[in-house]
Design a protein around this motif. Structure first.
Motif, PDB file in Angstrom:
ATOM      1  N   LEU A  72     -25.396 -14.180  -9.375  1.00 49.27           N
ATOM      2  CA  LEU A  72     -26.811 -14.557  -9.484  1.00 49.27           C
ATOM      3  C   LEU A  72     -27.649 -13.861  -8.419  1.00 49.27           C
ATOM      4  O   LEU A  72     -28.785 -13.455  -8.685  1.00 49.27           O
ATOM      5  N   SER A  73     -27.095 -13.697  -7.228  1.00 54.28           N
ATOM      6  CA  SER A  73     -27.807 -12.976  -6.166  1.00 54.28           C
ATOM      7  C   SER A  73     -28.033 -11.522  -6.566  1.00 54.28           C
ATOM      8  O   SER A  73     -29.114 -10.969  -6.336  1.00 54.28           O
ATOM      9  N   LYS A  74     -27.038 -10.909  -7.175  1.00 56.41           N
ATOM     10  CA  LYS A  74     -27.178  -9.519  -7.633  1.00 56.41           C
ATOM     11  C   LYS A  74     -28.243  -9.408  -8.723  1.00 56.41           C
ATOM     12  O   LYS A  74     -29.055  -8.486  -8.710  1.00 56.41           O
TER      13      LYS A  74
ATOM     14  N   HIS B 155     -30.732 -11.411  -9.148  1.00 56.05           N
ATOM     15  CA  HIS B 155     -32.018 -11.629  -8.456  1.00 56.05           C
ATOM     16  C   HIS B 155     -32.499 -10.340  -7.786  1.00 56.05           C
ATOM     17  O   HIS B 155     -33.658  -9.958  -7.939  1.00 56.05           O
ATOM     18  N   GLU B 156     -31.599  -9.694  -7.075  1.00 59.03           N
ATOM     19  CA  GLU B 156     -31.968  -8.440  -6.390  1.00 59.03           C
ATOM     20  C   GLU B 156     -32.326  -7.341  -7.380  1.00 59.03           C
ATOM     21  O   GLU B 156     -33.247  -6.556  -7.140  1.00 59.03           O
ATOM     22  N   ASN B 157     -31.604  -7.269  -8.491  1.00 58.38           N
ATOM     23  CA  ASN B 157     -31.893  -6.258  -9.512  1.00 58.38           C
ATOM     24  C   ASN B 157     -33.302  -6.402 -10.077  1.00 58.38           C
ATOM     25  O   ASN B 157     -33.919  -5.398 -10.469  1.00 58.38           O
ATOM     26  N   LEU B 158     -33.788  -7.610 -10.121  1.00 58.23           N
ATOM     27  CA  LEU B 158     -35.097  -7.871 -10.728  1.00 58.23           C
ATOM     28  C   LEU B 158     -36.243  -7.867  -9.727  1.00 58.23           C
ATOM     29  O   LEU B 158     -37.398  -7.963 -10.116  1.00 58.23           O
ATOM     30  N   ARG B 159     -35.937  -7.746  -8.457  1.00 55.71           N
ATOM     31  CA  ARG B 159     -36.990  -7.729  -7.432  1.00 55.71           C
ATOM     32  C   ARG B 159     -37.675  -6.395  -7.401  1.00 55.71           C
ATOM     33  O   ARG B 159     -37.259  -5.373  -7.667  1.00 55.71           O
TER      34      ARG B 159
ATOM     35  N   GLN C  34     -18.445 -19.375  -5.721  1.00 53.13           N
ATOM     36  CA  GLN C  34     -18.886 -18.260  -4.880  1.00 53.13           C
ATOM     37  C   GLN C  34     -19.186 -17.032  -5.727  1.00 53.13           C
ATOM     38  O   GLN C  34     -20.154 -16.309  -5.477  1.00 53.13           O
ATOM     39  N   THR C  35     -18.387 -16.807  -6.765  1.00 53.08           N
ATOM     40  CA  THR C  35     -18.620 -15.683  -7.679  1.00 53.08           C
ATOM     41  C   THR C  35     -19.943 -15.865  -8.426  1.00 53.08           C
ATOM     42  O   THR C  35     -20.723 -14.916  -8.557  1.00 53.08           O
TER      43      THR C  35
END
Length: 144
Positions: A136-138, A140-144, A130-131
């Motif tokens: 990885l989600s963070k 991903h969002e940082n690079l969007r 889960q971590t």
């Protein structure tokens, strides 16, 4: 404190890329006897969960451009694993359906995918997993 000037082997992007290459190589080797590429397998996995998706839905779920998806679908169609049907409501839209051959393939491929996942997750707790997903989600969002 995060090191903003890491050495080459500390770059998270390199580590992620190397890990992705290992996973992709493993999947490719396991699927080779079935003449299915790893990305084609992702399409098949989607269709095994829900048959009759549109080409657009597949592109959105896999975050791939429509041209790339169209090429993959054409190859899967040539292999006799799927068929594409024009949507009755919109002639520009195509629905993708598994053939009998494509549907039967899941009985062989899904256990292979489960075995690969078991190897990937070996020694990793649900909390750690889960971590990883969260981080990885963070990223991903940082690079969007």
């Amino acid at each position: 404190m995060i090191n903003l000037n890491p050495s080459l082997d500390e770059y998270i992007s390199i580590y992620l890329h190397q890990t992705d290459l290992l996973i992709t190589s493993e999947v490719k080797n396991k699927l080779a006897p079935f003449n299915i590429a790893p990305e084609q397998n992702l399409v098949m996995m989607l269709l095994w969960k829900k048959d009759g998706l549109s080409q657009q839905e597949i592109a959105e779920k896999l975050k791939k451009d429509k041209t790339n998806i169209a090429r993959m679908l054409l190859n899967l169609e040539k292999k006799g694993l799927i068929r594409r049907v024009c949507c009755q409501h919109d002639r520009r839209s195509l629905k993708v359906f598994l053939t009998d051959k494509g549907d039967q393939l899941k009985t062989v491929i899904i256990p292979i995918a489960q075995e690969i996942n078991q190897r990937i997750y070996k020694g990793i707790s649900e909390e750690e997993l889960q971590t990883v997903r969260s981080v990885l989600s963070k990223i991903h969002e940082n690079l969007r």
